[in-house]
Design a protein around this motif. Structure first.
Motif, PDB file in Angstrom:
ATOM      1  N   ALA A  61       0.856  -1.183   0.000  1.00 25.83           N
ATOM      2  CA  ALA A  61       0.000   0.000   0.000  1.00 25.83           C
ATOM      3  C   ALA A  61       0.891   1.230   0.000  1.00 25.83           C
ATOM      4  CB  ALA A  61      -0.925   0.013   1.219  1.00 25.83           C
ATOM      5  N   SER A  62       0.346   2.338  -0.506  1.00 27.72           N
ATOM      6  CA  SER A  62       1.071   3.601  -0.509  1.00 27.72           C
ATOM      7  C   SER A  62       0.855   4.289   0.835  1.00 27.72           C
ATOM      8  CB  SER A  62       0.569   4.497  -1.651  1.00 27.72           C
ATOM      9  OG  SER A  62       1.271   5.728  -1.663  1.00 27.72           O
ATOM     10  N   ILE A  63       1.912   4.361   1.638  1.00 22.25           N
ATOM     11  CA  ILE A  63       1.840   4.911   2.987  1.00 22.25           C
ATOM     12  C   ILE A  63       3.014   5.855   3.192  1.00 22.25           C
ATOM     13  CG2 ILE A  63       1.814   4.381   5.449  1.00 22.25           C
ATOM     14  CD1 ILE A  63       0.901   1.546   4.716  1.00 22.25           C
ATOM     15  N   THR A  64       2.727   7.043   3.699  1.00 22.20           N
ATOM     16  CA  THR A  64       3.784   7.949   4.147  1.00 22.20           C
ATOM     17  C   THR A  64       3.884   7.837   5.655  1.00 22.20           C
ATOM     18  OG1 THR A  64       3.422   9.516   2.342  1.00 22.20           O
ATOM     19  CG2 THR A  64       4.539  10.347   4.293  1.00 22.20           C
ATOM     20  N   VAL A  65       5.091   7.584   6.149  1.00 26.63           N
ATOM     21  CA  VAL A  65       5.302   7.444   7.587  1.00 26.63           C
ATOM     22  C   VAL A  65       6.129   8.631   8.087  1.00 26.63           C
ATOM     23  CG1 VAL A  65       6.252   6.031   9.430  1.00 26.63           C
ATOM     24  CG2 VAL A  65       5.190   4.943   7.447  1.00 26.63           C
ATOM     25  N   TYR A  98       2.897  -4.903  -6.404  1.00 27.56           N
ATOM     26  CA  TYR A  98       1.573  -5.286  -5.926  1.00 27.56           C
ATOM     27  C   TYR A  98       0.494  -4.574  -6.729  1.00 27.56           C
ATOM     28  CZ  TYR A  98       1.382  -0.741  -3.555  1.00 27.56           C
ATOM     29  OH  TYR A  98       1.372   0.611  -3.291  1.00 27.56           O
ATOM     30  N   GLY A  99      -0.688  -5.107  -6.650  1.00 28.47           N
ATOM     31  CA  GLY A  99      -1.874  -4.470  -7.211  1.00 28.47           C
ATOM     32  C   GLY A  99      -3.053  -4.726  -6.293  1.00 28.47           C
ATOM     33  N   THR A 100      -3.851  -3.713  -6.041  1.00 26.47           N
ATOM     34  CA  THR A 100      -5.003  -3.869  -5.145  1.00 26.47           C
ATOM     35  C   THR A 100      -6.223  -3.177  -5.738  1.00 26.47           C
ATOM     36  OG1 THR A 100      -4.414  -1.884  -3.873  1.00 26.47           O
ATOM     37  CG2 THR A 100      -3.590  -3.988  -3.057  1.00 26.47           C
ATOM     38  N   THR A 140     -19.850   6.434  -2.018  1.00 27.85           N
ATOM     39  CA  THR A 140     -19.139   5.180  -2.271  1.00 27.85           C
ATOM     40  C   THR A 140     -17.897   5.449  -3.102  1.00 27.85           C
ATOM     41  OG1 THR A 140     -20.440   4.695  -4.270  1.00 27.85           O
ATOM     42  CG2 THR A 140     -21.258   3.814  -2.168  1.00 27.85           C
ATOM     43  N   ALA A 141     -16.955   4.516  -3.046  1.00 26.47           N
ATOM     44  CA  ALA A 141     -15.709   4.681  -3.795  1.00 26.47           C
ATOM     45  C   ALA A 141     -15.182   3.313  -4.212  1.00 26.47           C
ATOM     46  CB  ALA A 141     -14.668   5.412  -2.959  1.00 26.47           C
ATOM     47  N   ARG A 142     -14.491   3.296  -5.343  1.00 24.42           N
ATOM     48  CA  ARG A 142     -13.737   2.123  -5.771  1.00 24.42           C
ATOM     49  C   ARG A 142     -12.356   2.591  -6.203  1.00 24.42           C
ATOM     50  NH1 ARG A 142     -16.047  -2.825  -9.288  1.00 24.42           N
ATOM     51  NH2 ARG A 142     -17.227  -2.901  -7.341  1.00 24.42           N
ATOM     52  N   SER A 143     -11.334   1.922  -5.679  1.00 18.26           N
ATOM     53  CA  SER A 143      -9.970   2.391  -5.892  1.00 18.26           C
ATOM     54  C   SER A 143      -9.098   1.284  -6.463  1.00 18.26           C
ATOM     55  CB  SER A 143      -9.374   2.867  -4.556  1.00 18.26           C
ATOM     56  OG  SER A 143      -8.074   3.379  -4.731  1.00 18.26           O
ATOM     57  N   TYR A 144      -8.199   1.672  -7.370  1.00 12.49           N
ATOM     58  CA  TYR A 144      -7.233   0.766  -7.979  1.00 12.49           C
ATOM     59  C   TYR A 144      -5.837   1.325  -7.710  1.00 12.49           C
ATOM     60  CZ  TYR A 144     -11.475  -0.466 -10.548  1.00 12.49           C
ATOM     61  OH  TYR A 144     -12.759  -0.820 -10.885  1.00 12.49           O
ATOM     62  N   GLU A 145      -4.930   0.442  -7.308  1.00 14.58           N
ATOM     63  CA  GLU A 145      -3.566   0.893  -7.022  1.00 14.58           C
ATOM     64  C   GLU A 145      -2.560  -0.151  -7.480  1.00 14.58           C
ATOM     65  OE1 GLU A 145      -2.848   3.079  -3.339  1.00 14.58           O
ATOM     66  OE2 GLU A 145      -1.176   1.714  -2.914  1.00 14.58           O
ATOM     67  N   LEU A 146      -1.532   0.298  -8.187  1.00  9.61           N
ATOM     68  CA  LEU A 146      -0.397  -0.525  -8.583  1.00  9.61           C
ATOM     69  C   LEU A 146       0.849   0.066  -7.946  1.00  9.61           C
ATOM     70  CD1 LEU A 146      -1.120  -1.006 -12.412  1.00  9.61           C
ATOM     71  CD2 LEU A 146      -1.455  -2.700 -10.594  1.00  9.61           C
ATOM     72  N   GLY A 147       1.665  -0.780  -7.320  1.00 13.45           N
ATOM     73  CA  GLY A 147       2.810  -0.250  -6.606  1.00 13.45           C
ATOM     74  C   GLY A 147       4.064  -1.082  -6.749  1.00 13.45           C
ATOM     75  N   TRP A 148       5.177  -0.442  -6.436  1.00  8.72           N
ATOM     76  CA  TRP A 148       6.503  -1.074  -6.477  1.00  8.72           C
ATOM     77  C   TRP A 148       7.282  -0.546  -5.292  1.00  8.72           C
ATOM     78  CZ3 TRP A 148      10.740   0.743 -10.435  1.00  8.72           C
ATOM     79  CH2 TRP A 148      11.923   0.019 -10.218  1.00  8.72           C
ATOM     80  N   LYS A 149       7.834  -1.473  -4.474  1.00 10.21           N
ATOM     81  CA  LYS A 149       8.665  -1.090  -3.341  1.00 10.21           C
ATOM     82  C   LYS A 149      10.018  -1.773  -3.482  1.00 10.21           C
ATOM     83  CE  LYS A 149       5.081   0.126  -0.061  1.00 10.21           C
ATOM     84  NZ  LYS A 149       4.678   0.115   1.367  1.00 10.21           N
ATOM     85  N   ASP A 192      22.114  -2.871  -0.137  1.00 11.07           N
ATOM     86  CA  ASP A 192      22.161  -3.442   1.201  1.00 11.07           C
ATOM     87  C   ASP A 192      21.427  -2.563   2.207  1.00 11.07           C
ATOM     88  OD1 ASP A 192      22.751  -5.338   3.094  1.00 11.07           O
ATOM     89  OD2 ASP A 192      24.727  -4.501   3.562  1.00 11.07           O
ATOM     90  N   ASN A 193      20.224  -2.134   1.819  1.00  8.04           N
ATOM     91  CA  ASN A 193      19.330  -1.329   2.663  1.00  8.04           C
ATOM     92  C   ASN A 193      19.901   0.042   2.991  1.00  8.04           C
ATOM     93  OD1 ASN A 193      16.719  -1.312   3.779  1.00  8.04           O
ATOM     94  ND2 ASN A 193      17.560  -1.522   5.840  1.00  8.04           N
ATOM     95  N   ARG A 194      20.725   0.577   2.075  1.00  6.14           N
ATOM     96  CA  ARG A 194      21.177   1.961   2.238  1.00  6.14           C
ATOM     97  C   ARG A 194      20.227   2.937   1.561  1.00  6.14           C
ATOM     98  NH1 ARG A 194      25.838  -1.080   1.417  1.00  6.14           N
ATOM     99  NH2 ARG A 194      27.373  -0.925   3.106  1.00  6.14           N
ATOM    100  N   ALA A 195      19.334   2.404   0.748  1.00  2.00           N
ATOM    101  CA  ALA A 195      18.344   3.251   0.074  1.00  2.00           C
ATOM    102  C   ALA A 195      17.060   2.449  -0.100  1.00  2.00           C
ATOM    103  CB  ALA A 195      18.861   3.735  -1.274  1.00  2.00           C
ATOM    104  N   MET A 196      15.951   3.143  -0.114  1.00  4.49           N
ATOM    105  CA  MET A 196      14.672   2.500  -0.375  1.00  4.49           C
ATOM    106  C   MET A 196      13.741   3.504  -1.036  1.00  4.49           C
ATOM    107  SD  MET A 196      12.938   2.255   3.447  1.00  4.49           S
ATOM    108  CE  MET A 196      14.225   1.162   4.043  1.00  4.49           C
ATOM    109  N   PHE A 197      12.869   2.990  -1.853  1.00  3.32           N
ATOM    110  CA  PHE A 197      11.867   3.865  -2.457  1.00  3.32           C
ATOM    111  C   PHE A 197      10.600   3.062  -2.702  1.00  3.32           C
ATOM    112  CE2 PHE A 197      13.568   2.030  -6.374  1.00  3.32           C
ATOM    113  CZ  PHE A 197      12.439   1.904  -7.168  1.00  3.32           C
ATOM    114  N   SER A 198       9.504   3.809  -2.899  1.00  8.64           N
ATOM    115  CA  SER A 198       8.228   3.199  -3.256  1.00  8.64           C
ATOM    116  C   SER A 198       7.570   4.057  -4.325  1.00  8.64           C
ATOM    117  CB  SER A 198       7.316   3.081  -2.032  1.00  8.64           C
ATOM    118  OG  SER A 198       7.024   4.359  -1.504  1.00  8.64           O
ATOM    119  N   MET A 199       6.779   3.408  -5.149  1.00 12.19           N
ATOM    120  CA  MET A 199       6.081   4.095  -6.234  1.00 12.19           C
ATOM    121  C   MET A 199       4.691   3.510  -6.347  1.00 12.19           C
ATOM    122  SD  MET A 199       7.133   4.285 -10.283  1.00 12.19           S
ATOM    123  CE  MET A 199       8.710   5.009  -9.868  1.00 12.19           C
ATOM    124  N   ALA A 200       3.690   4.367  -6.552  1.00 16.05           N
ATOM    125  CA  ALA A 200       2.315   3.885  -6.660  1.00 16.05           C
ATOM    126  C   ALA A 200       1.562   4.688  -7.705  1.00 16.05           C
ATOM    127  CB  ALA A 200       1.599   3.980  -5.314  1.00 16.05           C
TER     128      ALA A 200
END
Length: 788
Positions: free
Chosen positions: A51-55, A499-501, A531-540, A545-553
């Protein structure tokens, strides 16, 4: 007023991000810390959640000096806030979508959950974010797990955990524009089975506008907070957590200042009240911050409540949880509706032309009351195994009350009403993940929700008339709904996942319980559910070696029967609203977030959102006004027409138009560089952020005079931290390049407030106003944090 686009250099921050990636690729940096979330009602690594989440973690919140909800949109591109005339009708928008309403009969679109407990009314979120450890910005419909008021998203807030040994911490902050904060907490294990945390804080900020009448300021706030958490673990598999809280906040807010006004205006057509008298010493121009108010504007509210959680460990690693809560919220609100300090009533006339025979001005006062009770039972499976799930039962009851009086009764001004609204929710929900194979999982979730809602509406005589009940209406409704979520995630490698949801959302019926409520509205059915219907495609992806990470949705959400209040100025100059059911709207776009540990000393982060929040169906949209050809009066703007279908009122078809306060582009860049000082007992650091936002339309009616141009704001901080972790001190400057922008814009042409009519010489007066944000200018501050 159309605010011109402003530019600020983003090249430096972009270059730093690129350089950081290059360094990380060479392998000379440390690793990023893992980020945990509870978005799925279980503790998970952010990179493992499809899922697309900002922490916004504790370090980010502290480094950015976050005090209240108003500070969050500068850290999360998916968020914006819309401000009304008092704190009870502020709105949180996610991906451009959020319900703006003045009535208690309309739920919010974005839920706010604190330690597993949702707030009964979104207005309760606009206070100090006291003792907060982590904020998860959950985007898109969250109705399956979180239910009520989460059709567009949710803010999942976690307060600070209880530490190890008992420690005391304190924080002090002060700025050169009269803001200060102080906080203290005591936290730790009292015995082998009992732990506790108690935190208290006090904040005060004078505001952004100068009230020339009193010599004070407006659009500030102050608050007192007390939060506690007590944990008792009598058995290894049994934990009780009691979390009482108390908050008292005053917001002297929501006042706008004139930025332009056509000469020759008379207040309410009174020859004795020209601009030069009513607005004396106010220098009307872009950036003006002078106002004249002789009656308070804003609100004072108190919020207290308690949460009680029981966690019981069952066989095979399952956990059974019971989460109970009770809360009360009360706000007294008030507003200077004539925005003057003149005894105007002595110069005004009644509708029949006779003198009012009264003294004073126009004002309003009222109150909100909310009582919330919730109960949740939840069964959570172990984190290991081919099937992982959470299932639960939910009960929630909210009782809301609104009392409002606008006085005195004169011409078309004046109202006095009371309203009660209630909703009772019962639900069963579940969501699980099934590993079809070691690298591929199926996600399935569903919620069945039953809701009972209703209202009582009372209208009274308007002061100074003797108090009496004149109208009464009541109604109740019941409806049930089903929401679901279906998804597939595939782990390309140990460090990469796609992922896709598909998910749905639901929000219950609504009632327009405002001053405009009439017998005709009472006879109509409730505003239909949303009501709502949502489609999401993502890549994490994690890198190096875990020095960088990104996500895209990539996301696309379609809403039907969207509930939205539209505001407009009547000919008499009074700002009014009406609740509408938009046939449809769509939000779609792209979100990218990333962090990189360029070296052990340098960490960079960035986030980007491109969002198109568009109305797809709204044939009876509100109009804006323009000057007529003769320049003597207002006339509906382009695209507006008189519609027989809608009672011959002036409307415009808003299909294809943007939602208010929904910028297409938001970009955040930031970083921190740590400077070791080997010969000293402390180290130094420097951190900075830049955020960019594209042009923004603040009005649903698409008035071109209420567009805020693009802008960028940069903040800088330098400081030192004790090597033993006992203290940290920093000096910061916000809005480094002193850029001006508005948090809200108003435009009014030839309404009854300033435009003279017969028997005076008729004249069309155009006024524009702005709402300055907290960082409307460059300001400096210092902060000190101590632990002992």
């Amino acid at each position: 007023m159309l605010w011109k686009e402003q530019r600020t250099p983003l090249a430096l921050a972009a270059a730093l991000l690129a350089a950081g990636a290059a360094h990380a690729q060479e392998g000379d940096g440390g690793k990023l810390e893992s980020v945990v979330v509870t978005a799925n009602k279980r503790v998970q690594n952010l990179q493992d959640v499809p899922a697309s989440i900002t922490v916004l973690g504790d370090a980010v919140l502290q480094r950015s000096n976050v005090r209240e909800l108003d500070d969050l949109p500068s850290l999360s591109p998916a968020l914006t806030l819309s401000y009304g005339t008092q704190p009870g009708n502020f709105s949180i928008n996610m991906r451009g979508v959020g319900t703006f309403s003045l009535g208690i009969g309309v739920e919010a679109d974005v839920a706010v959950i604190v330690d597993d407990i949702p707030l009964g009314m979104q207005a309760n979120a606009f206070k100090d974010l006291a003792d907060v450890h982590r904020i998860e910005v959950l985007k898109g419909p969250q109705s399956t797990l979180f239910g009520k008021s989460s059709i567009a998203g949710a803010l999942n807030i976690t307060t600070k955990p209880i530490g190890g040994p008992v420690k005391t911490s304190a924080t002090l902050l002060a700025t050169n524009d009269h803001e200060w904060r102080a906080g203290v907490s005591v936290s730790g294990a009292v015995s082998d089975t009992f732990r506790m945390r108690i935190a208290a804080s006090k904040t005060d900020y004078d505001g952004t506008l100068d009230n020339l009448t009193t010599g004070g300021r407006l659009n500030g706030s102050k608050g007192d907070n007390l939060n506690a958490k007590f944990e008792w673990q009598p058995l290894d598999n049994l934990t009780f957590t009691l979390s009482p809280r108390y908050n008292r906040t005053e917001k002297f807010c929501c006042t706008t200042a004139f930025t332009s006004m056509t000469p020759g205006g008379l207040y309410r057509n009174a020859p004795q009240l020209p601009q030069s008298v009513v607005l004396r010493d106010i220098h009307i121009a872009p950036g003006n911050r002078g106002v004249r108010n002789d009656y308070p504007t804003g609100g004072k509210f108190r919020d207290w409540g308690v949460g009680f959680k029981v966690d019981y460990g069952l066989a095979a690693g399952h956990t059974l949880s019971s989460i109970s809560s009770y809360g009360k919220y009360h706000m007294d609100d008030y507003q200077d509706n004539d925005a003057t300090d003149i005894d105007i009533l002595q110069y005004l006339t009644l509708q029949d032309g006779s003198p009012t025979g009264m003294h004073g001005g126009l004002y309003q006062y009222g109150q909100f009351n909310v009582k919330s009770t919730t109960q949740e039972f939840r069964l959570t499976s172990p984190d290991q195994g081919t099937v992982r799930y959470v299932v639960g039962l939910w009960y929630g009851k909210n009782d809301l009350n609104r009392e409002l009086a606008k006085a005195p009764l004169i011409f078309n001004y004046g109202t006095n009403y009371g309203a009660d609204a209630w909703n009772v929710n019962k639900a069963v929900y579940g969501q699980g993940t099934w590993d079809l194979r070691p690298d591929t999982s199926l996600i399935v979730g569903a919620r069945w929700n039953d809701e009972d809602t209703g209202y009582n509406y009372r209208r009274y005589t308007v002061p100074p008339q003797a108090f009496a009940l004149t109208e009464f209406y009541t109604k109740s409704d019941s409806n049930s709904s089903k929401t679901w979520k279906l998804g597939l995630e595939h782990r390309l490698t140990r460090d990469a996942m796609v992922y896709g949801t598909v998910s749905t959302g639901h929000k219950g019926v609504a009632y327009d319980l405002t001053s405009g409520f009439t017998a005709a509205l009472a006879a109509k059915p409730a505003v239909p559910p949303e009501t709502a219907r949502s489609y999401e495609l993502g890549w994490k992806q994690s890198l190096w070696d875990n020095r960088a990470m990104f996500s895209m949705a990539l996301f696309r959400t379609e809403f039907r029967n969207f509930q939205q209040s539209a505001g407009f100025f009547d000919y008499d100059g009074i700002f009014r609203t009406a609740l509408n059911s938009l046939g449809g709207l769509r939000t779609q776009g792209l979100e990218v977030e990333g962090s990189v540990r360029a070296t052990p000393r340098l960490q960079l982060n960035g986030s980007f959102a491109y969002t198109e929040a568009t109305i797809t169906e709204f044939r009876n949209g509100p109009c804006y006004n323009v000057l007529n050809a003769a320049g003597t009066a207002a006339t509906p703007g382009p695209g507006c027409f008189q519609s027989p279908e809608f009672n011959n009122t002036n409307v415009q078809d808003l299909a294809g138009k943007t939602l208010p306060n929904a910028p297409k582009v938001k970009l955040n860049l930031g970083g921190q560089y740590d400077v070791p000082l080997a010969s000293l007992p402390f180290n130094a650091f420097i951190s900075g952020t830049t955020r960019f936002q594209s042009r923004t339309q603040y009005s649903l009616n698409q008035d071109p005079m209420t567009i805020q141009g693009a802008y960028a704001i940069s903040n800088l901080s330098v400081g030192a931290t004790d090597k033993r972790g006992r203290w940290k001190a920093s000096l910061f400057v916000n809005n480094l390049f002193d850029k001006r922008y508005a948090a809200g814009l108003n435009n009014s042409i030839a309404n009854g407030t300033w435009s003279p009519k017969a028997p005076n010489a008729p004249r069309a007066v155009n006024t524009t106003e702005w709402l300055p944000p907290r960082d409307w200018h460059r300001y400096f501050g210092v902060r000190a944090d101590m632990t002992f």
